[in-house]
Design a protein around this motif. Structure first.
Motif, mmCIF file in Angstrom:
data_model
loop_
_atom_site.group_PDB
_atom_site.id
_atom_site.type_symbol
_atom_site.label_atom_id
_atom_site.label_comp_id
_atom_site.label_asym_id
_atom_site.label_seq_id
_atom_site.Cartn_x
_atom_site.Cartn_y
_atom_site.Cartn_z
ATOM 1 N N ARG A 10 -0.315 5.554 -4.989
ATOM 2 C CA ARG A 10 -1.252 4.715 -5.727
ATOM 3 C C ARG A 10 -1.588 3.406 -5.020
ATOM 4 O O ARG A 10 -2.549 2.733 -5.378
ATOM 5 C CB ARG A 10 -0.729 4.450 -7.136
ATOM 6 C CG ARG A 10 0.555 3.662 -7.172
ATOM 7 C CD ARG A 10 1.097 3.617 -8.578
ATOM 8 N NE ARG A 10 2.360 2.933 -8.601
ATOM 9 C CZ ARG A 10 2.649 1.941 -9.405
ATOM 10 N NH1 ARG A 10 1.763 1.525 -10.283
ATOM 11 N NH2 ARG A 10 3.827 1.368 -9.364
ATOM 12 N N PHE A 11 -0.812 3.052 -3.997
ATOM 13 C CA PHE A 11 -1.070 1.827 -3.249
ATOM 14 C C PHE A 11 -1.887 2.086 -1.979
ATOM 15 O O PHE A 11 -2.164 1.168 -1.220
ATOM 16 C CB PHE A 11 0.246 1.137 -2.882
ATOM 17 C CG PHE A 11 1.090 0.817 -4.084
ATOM 18 C CD1 PHE A 11 0.719 -0.178 -4.966
ATOM 19 C CD2 PHE A 11 2.239 1.549 -4.334
ATOM 20 C CE1 PHE A 11 1.493 -0.459 -6.082
ATOM 21 C CE2 PHE A 11 3.018 1.274 -5.438
ATOM 22 C CZ PHE A 11 2.649 0.267 -6.323
ATOM 23 N N GLY A 12 -2.226 3.350 -1.717
ATOM 24 C CA GLY A 12 -2.999 3.701 -0.534
ATOM 25 C C GLY A 12 -2.157 4.042 0.686
ATOM 26 O O GLY A 12 -2.700 4.329 1.745
ATOM 27 N N ASN A 13 -0.819 3.997 0.557
ATOM 28 C CA ASN A 13 0.044 4.424 1.670
ATOM 29 C C ASN A 13 -0.082 5.924 1.807
ATOM 30 O O ASN A 13 -0.011 6.651 0.822
ATOM 31 C CB ASN A 13 1.504 4.060 1.390
ATOM 32 C CG ASN A 13 1.679 2.577 1.160
ATOM 33 O OD1 ASN A 13 1.221 1.764 1.958
ATOM 34 N ND2 ASN A 13 2.320 2.220 0.065
ATOM 35 N N GLY A 14 -0.250 6.389 3.036
ATOM 36 C CA GLY A 14 -0.536 7.800 3.174
ATOM 37 C C GLY A 14 0.223 8.532 4.245
ATOM 38 O O GLY A 14 0.872 7.938 5.116
#
Length: 182
Positions: free
Chosen positions: A85-89
């Motif tokens: 949800r924080f954009g860490n991928g």
């Protein structure tokens, strides 16, 4: 997550990591390509939509969770990126036994088979963000066939693993009825 369909190909599903299946609103084929549509706003916790702007290079569909997680799929229905949800991928390249997962920080986990048609062994390698190898584990596999007159594989199992120190661990299993116990 992965796309699946019924045996007759008339009903499509998207199956999540926990095994939950969501029916797709429509499924049709055009040549070798299969198209799926999730009934958006029907399921309260997930939605699947076409990625017209190709948010991630190669992305054609995005599976979006209510909690903000996203999974990006390419034109062949392979997951190519997973985000929290924080954009860490984590980017995913390849598919099947030969694939690599790379985090945004550069840590890589690769899995590949030894030979082009050799399914009896595969290797898992972990590298840090500077491309230094941290771990390499080699596995050999065996297969269990319930019917000796058939070439159908009913189960793959790990026969041995060799770690980065060269230490080999062998595994043995017994067959109880139609199940393997290991």
């Amino acid at each position: 997550p992965r796309f699946t369909s019924s045996d007759d190909g008339k009903t499509g599903y998207i199956e999540l990591e926990d095994g939950t299946k969501y029916s797709l609103g429509g499924i049709y084929k055009s040549g070798d390509t299969t198209y799926y549509y999730l009934l958006n706003n029907y399921y309260k916790d997930v939605s699947l939509y076409k990625d017209n702007s190709e948010t991630v290079v190669g992305s054609k569909f995005i599976l979006s969770y209510k909690d903000g997680r996203k999974v990006y799929f390419d034109k062949d229905d392979n997951a190519i990126r997973i985000e929290d949800r924080f954009g860490n991928g984590i980017n995913i390249s390849g598919h099947g036994v030969n694939f690599t997962m790379t985090s945004d920080s550069g840590v890589q986990v690769s899995c590949y088979k030894a030979g082009t048609n050799d399914l009896s062994s595969f290797t898992v390698m972990v590298k840090d963000g500077s491309n230094n190898q941290l771990k390499e584990i080699k596995y050999t596999q065996g297969s269990f066939h319930q019917d000796s007159n058939s070439n159908n594989t009913y189960a793959w199992y790990i026969k041995s693993k060799t770690d980065e120190m060269g230490m080999t661990t062998n595994f043995s299993y017994s067959i109880n009825g139609n199940y393997m116990i290991g």
